[in-house]
Design an enzyme around this catalytic site. Structure first.
Site, PDB file in Angstrom:
ATOM      1  N   ASN A 136      35.419  22.561  43.629  1.00 21.39           N
ATOM      2  CA  ASN A 136      34.953  23.769  44.308  1.00 21.39           C
ATOM      3  C   ASN A 136      33.441  23.849  44.425  1.00 21.39           C
ATOM      4  OD1 ASN A 136      35.542  24.059  41.386  1.00 21.39           O
ATOM      5  ND2 ASN A 136      34.444  25.992  41.609  1.00 21.39           N
TER       6      ASN A 136
ATOM      7  N   HIS B   4      39.424  23.496  42.254  1.00 18.08           N
ATOM      8  CA  HIS B   4      40.451  24.461  42.665  1.00 18.08           C
ATOM      9  C   HIS B   4      41.693  23.692  43.101  1.00 18.08           C
ATOM     10  CE1 HIS B   4      37.528  27.525  42.374  1.00 18.08           C
ATOM     11  NE2 HIS B   4      37.369  27.862  43.639  1.00 18.08           N
TER      12      HIS B   4
ATOM     13  N   CYS C 223      34.930  28.365  49.096  1.00 18.67           N
ATOM     14  CA  CYS C 223      35.447  27.144  48.467  1.00 18.67           C
ATOM     15  C   CYS C 223      36.942  26.930  48.698  1.00 18.67           C
ATOM     16  CB  CYS C 223      35.151  27.162  46.975  1.00 18.67           C
ATOM     17  SG  CYS C 223      35.518  28.742  46.168  1.00 18.67           S
TER      18      CYS C 223
END
Lengths: 346, 346
Positions: free
Chosen positions: A325, A252, A135
């Site tokens: 993510n 993220h 990710c």
């Protein structure tokens, strides 16, 4: 680019269907109107029997076993490296193309590691398995690729990673810790479920994502290094990573500094990113506009902002990169690969 | 080092006594058994009349005005830059030494900017005002100072900053957002109370601490640059900062890369930090030991861990630095300065 045998619709399997990424894969297939003739949802025996809705119809989850891949055209895997090592060869032998979200095959020389906006050409040569990158790597290379030919030499990256990267149980655990309040320091399962040392995640940040390796870096940090080099086809690229878990559910973030072999103007970087595939430029400090995880959650785009010249080095540009993510970092990138394979393009 | 007129005990004022840092100053004076003959707690007129406990006795908060500084030996200021600009000259004229936690005087040439572990010698020449550095700068220079003479050239720093850096109201606001749950995206007051754009802080990170300047950096980021240069007495030091607010109540973290003019061994860095004043080395990846904010909260130390060689550059070392932003980052550093002034040493 190799295409699957052309069909009006495909038999698709999702391995790890009850997990956070597996569920996002099912939702993404539906949202994209992916041409699904049959959807087979597979998981461990203990999750078998659950039902998951696909296009408004309940689908019963089956136990993963060799026979479950019979007749499957495309198999999306997200059940961990061990499951991938067990089932990917069995699925391929029965004619499926496996798009594997685990780390099992990512660094194999004969397995393409693909982000469709970045290196779709790598899909041309596969032996049945295509690896979906980690990710934190995916969003990094989506934002960096349009700048590579300015002479990219070095990436410094500090991450702010959502707990959903550890699965649905980590989302539940963070909510449980938050409910206990900031005075409680009773830990649940962070940073790594299987290791004995657990620290509070609520109202905290932990500079450990995944296990430590002998070199003092975590596995997550080395994925940022090695996967970026493979995807960008820059084996000598210098990457200085710090991966940190933060009490965010989805999305993220990465604080990034990119150093180039020659001076780079911020305006040139902005122009390139503004027209880059998969990138949304959100960069207007005068109006306090920049990316953040709550903006990215639920979307498939990679958001870039806070683009600015380094204060001391005209060769370096700083930026802030955010993506969901579970979607661009996992499920959506996997479905994008499937779309590229069946020739619907990206 | 200049000492205050030697006394058995001192008349101490705290301006901004009802704020998060002011309260921490009062608690720190008590915990350190600072020789206080009289404690005068001052705040804005709307906070006057509150009582705050000091050594078990209630002290009534008075409205800040010129006369309130009469007879004061040491005045600890933490009521913002405007209040400092108004009251510091008045307090100094009446014989007080002002230790100012605001940004008002930090970059003035004739005002020492002091972290007692780092540049206590700067206290030798003051004109009544001593500036306390910004929270994120203090912990950075405490950890970096022991390494400067290895040939420090460049600091790359990405921060993970607690909301208490914005005051008690931000702590309350985060708790209010958290109580509404992750589905609510109703913002409160982040990232900057006085600006119109507010984003959720719960389950989010925001790459904005304080307001933006014309160069695309935030004020917080430029403090990291300019204050570090002044305290370390390295006017040419290159600093590449990204300041990010995270949903943590107490404790700032920093992912840092330090580049030196020559190759540096991690063992040498560890040895120097192990014996550095104010530093606690927490660095054992094999046992998953590293600093995090919940470890640092409530303490006066600066914690350093995740020390490792850069993967591509033997001149660069990475590390993770954590401290309590209200204590070492503000109140405790200010009381430390007062202790140094009265000659109790640090």
């Amino acid at each position: 680019m190799v295409s699957l045998q052309k069909k009006d619709a495909y038999r698709v399997a999702v391995l790890g269907a009850t997990g956070a990424v597996g569920r996002a894969m099912v939702e993404t297939l539906a949202r994209r109107n992916f041409p699904v003739a049959e959807l087979r949802l597979l998981a461990s025996p203990k999750s078998a029997g659950q039902t998951i809705s696909f296009r408004g119809e309940p689908v019963v989850v089956q136990a993963a076993e060799e026979a479950a891949f019979a007749g499957i055209d495309i198999a999306l895997f997200s059940a961990g490296a061990d499951a991938s090592l067990t089932f990917a060869p069995l699925a391929v032998r029965q004619g499926a193309v496996v798009i594997d979200n685990s780390s099992a095959y990512r660094m194999h020389e004969d397995v393409p590691l693909v982000v469709p906006e970045v290196n779709p050409h790598a899909l041309a040569h596969h032996r049945g398995i295509i690896a979906n990158p980690n990710c934190s790597t995916i969003q990094l290379v989506v934002a960096v690729k349009p700048l590579v030919d300015l002479g990219l030499e070095h990436i410094h990256v500090a991450t702010y990673q959502a707990v959903s990267g550890m699965g649905q149980k980590a989302v539940d655990a963070l909510m449980q810790e938050v409910a206990r309040g900031p005075a409680s320091s009773e830990p649940t399962l962070f940073p790594v479920v299987s290791q004995p040392e657990h620290y509070p995640m609520a109202f905290n940040v932990l500079p450990q994502c995944d296990v430590f390796l002998d070199n003092g870096y975590t596995k997550e940090e080395m994925k940022l290094v090695n996967e970026s080099r493979k995807i960008l086809e820059l084996p000598g690229l210098a990457v200085s990573p710090t991966a940190v878990r933060v009490p965010v559910l989805y999305g993220h973030s990465e604080a990034v500094a990119l150093r180039f072999s020659r001076p780079v103007r911020v305006e040139e970087v902005r122009e390139r990113l503004a027209r880059a595939p998969g990138v949304v430029l959100v960069d207007d400090p005068a109006r306090r506009r920049y990316p953040h995880p709550r903006m990215a959650a639920g979307t498939g785009e990679t958001y870039v902002g806070r683009i600015r010249q380094d204060l001391s080095d005209p060769h370096t540009v700083l930026m802030f990169i955010v993506a969901d993510n579970l979607l661009k970092g996992a499920a959506w990138n996997a479905v994008q690969i499937a779309e590229a394979l069946i020739g619907r393009g990206v």
